[in-house]
Design an enzyme around this catalytic site. Structure first.
Site: not given
Ligand code: ADP
Ligand code: MG
Length: 399
Positions: A40, A189, A144
């Site tokens: 959405t 997010d 993340s």
């Molecule tokens: P999600 O948000 O679902 O976890 P994404 O592909 O959107 O997956 O984001 C993940 C990417 O964000 C990782 O591959 C990395 O590049 C970056 N990332 C996230 N957390 C960290 C961290 N603690 N240290 C370094 N890079 C990070």
């Molecule tokens: Mg993400």
């Protein structure tokens, strides 16, 4: 909370190894789970995510030169660039010049500097060292990415004295992800990560960015949110996402509205005559899902969380049958959880794999976990990862 403390300690230790400068502070921001309101966001509609009890921590120290250096416990080496080079690195969609992970924190620094300039502020950004550690699982659908953006945006906003509010910082994070990393995501997010509150979800109007804190009351009702991560990610997820976005745009155009947000369930009969059958089913998911988000908020306020189960179930059915973004694993996770006593369950996130959530009475959590394990095993699926999440605080300064 030992995990959280561990990640904060890891960020402090990494900073000590990285920098000769004293730390200016410790900031953190959480991952998120979407309770209801799927696909959405890019239709200008409503979403209802909550921040979770897994966080990314950033220790920041001020340097006496104009360089920005970022390090993460997940990366092999720090990345170090002069601040004024950021404007040449980004936007860099499709041609990352720095390591992919570093585009998140450096992209935030870039977007924050740009926003500050646009607002007419002249405070120069000082050089900084940033050390990052996290207990948000990466790539598990818990965002993340928003957590790292939120932690770094909060830290630099304070250290550089920008004074931006949480919604502005959410926009900074989204801009970094869209234009520095090159991922075409909405703003849900980042908003959830910035604005989360304990035992509450955040209602976001993705058009106006108006937000409301909505109490969940899970503690009082002895309910727990169980995440079932199927650990399956389908290769066609990106293509599927693009295809659904296009269908939504087609549907809105056929109805003569700017976005599907402008339709209500009363418009669906007319919509069915205005477009092909597949486009109509995509539209019906979005229009009914927007209504389910609003119904969930009203139900939470009037009756409490024990009454929202049917809305979660209806959301899943709509994604499975109308939007067609579920998978056999997600359908099985939802059905197994419901059969084992969850009061409502749905896939969460973009679909084509990923996780489901199940709203579960505390005394049924073990049964849900066992039921998922045994049905997955019988079906020959790889084991799912089942864990609970607690709706928690958004981004904050910890020290
Ligand atoms: P999600 O948000 O679902 O976890 P994404 O592909 O959107 O997956 O984001 C993940 C990417 O964000 C990782 O591959 C990395 O590049 C970056 N990332 C996230 N957390 C960290 C961290 N603690 N240290 C370094 N890079 C990070
Ligand atoms: Mg993400």
């Amino acid at each position: 909370m030992t995990q959280a403390t561990d990640a904060a300690a890891a960020a402090r230790a990494l900073f000590t190894a990285l920098s000769d400068h004293p730390p200016a502070g410790l900031w953190s921001a959480p991952g998120r789970v979407n309770l209801i309101g799927e696909h959405t966001d890019y239709n200008d509609g409503f979403v209802l995510p909550f921040a979770i009890d897994h966080r990314t921590y950033a220790v920041v120290g001020i340097r006496d030169d104009d360089r920005i250096r970022v390090a993460s416990t997940l990366a092999e080496a720090p990345v170090d660039v002069p601040l004024d080079v950021l404007d040449r690195l980004f936007p860099s969609v499709g041609s990352p010049v720095v390591a992919q992970w570093a585009a998140y924190p450096l992209g935030v620094a870039w977007a924050l500097r740009q926003a500050a300039t646009a607002g007419g502020r002249t405070t120069p950004a000082t050089g900084v060292d940033i050390a990052i550690a996290s207990d948000v699982p990466v790539g598990a659908g818990l965002s993340s990415s928003a957590a790292i953006e939120g932690a770094v945006a909060s830290a630099l906003n304070d250290v550089w004295g920008r004074g931006l509010d949480p919604v502005a910082l959410a926009r900074i994070g989204r801009r970094a992800e869209n234009e520095a990393v090159g991922a075409p995501t909405g703003i849900m997010d980042q908003m959830a990560s910035m604005l989360g509150r304990p035992d509450a979800a955040i209602l976001i109007d993705c058009r106006s960015l108006h937000t409301e804190v909505v109490d969940l009351g899970l503690d009082a009702a002895d309910l727990v949110l169980v995440v079932i991560d199927t650990r399956v990610s389908h290769a066609h997820a990106t293509g599927g996402y693009r295809d659904r976005r296009e269908a939504c745009e087609r549907g809105a155009a056929a109805m003569g509205v700017a976005a599907l947000r402008d339709l209500t369930v009363d418009d669906l009969a007319r919509a069915e005559r205005a477009m092909d059958a597949t486009t109509f089913r995509r539209v019906r998911h979005i229009v009914t899902e927007d209504q389910r988000v609003l119904d969930t908020v009203r139900t939470l306020r009037e009756q409490g969380p024990t009454a929202i189960g049917p809305l979660l179930d209806a959301s899943h059915a709509s994604m499975r049958d109308d939007f067609e973004i579920s998978t056999p694993e997600l359908d099985m996770a939802v059905e197994a959880a419901r059969a084992a006593g969850a009061i409502g369950a749905r896939m969460t996130g973009g679909g084509f794999g990923g996780a489901a959530i199940a709203l579960t009475p505390r005394d049924r959590v073990d049964e849900v976990e066992l039921a998922v394990a045994s049905t997955f095993d019988e079906a020959g699926f790889a084991p799912a990862h089942v864990f609970t999440v607690v709706p928690s605080d958004g981004a904050r300064r910890d020290e």
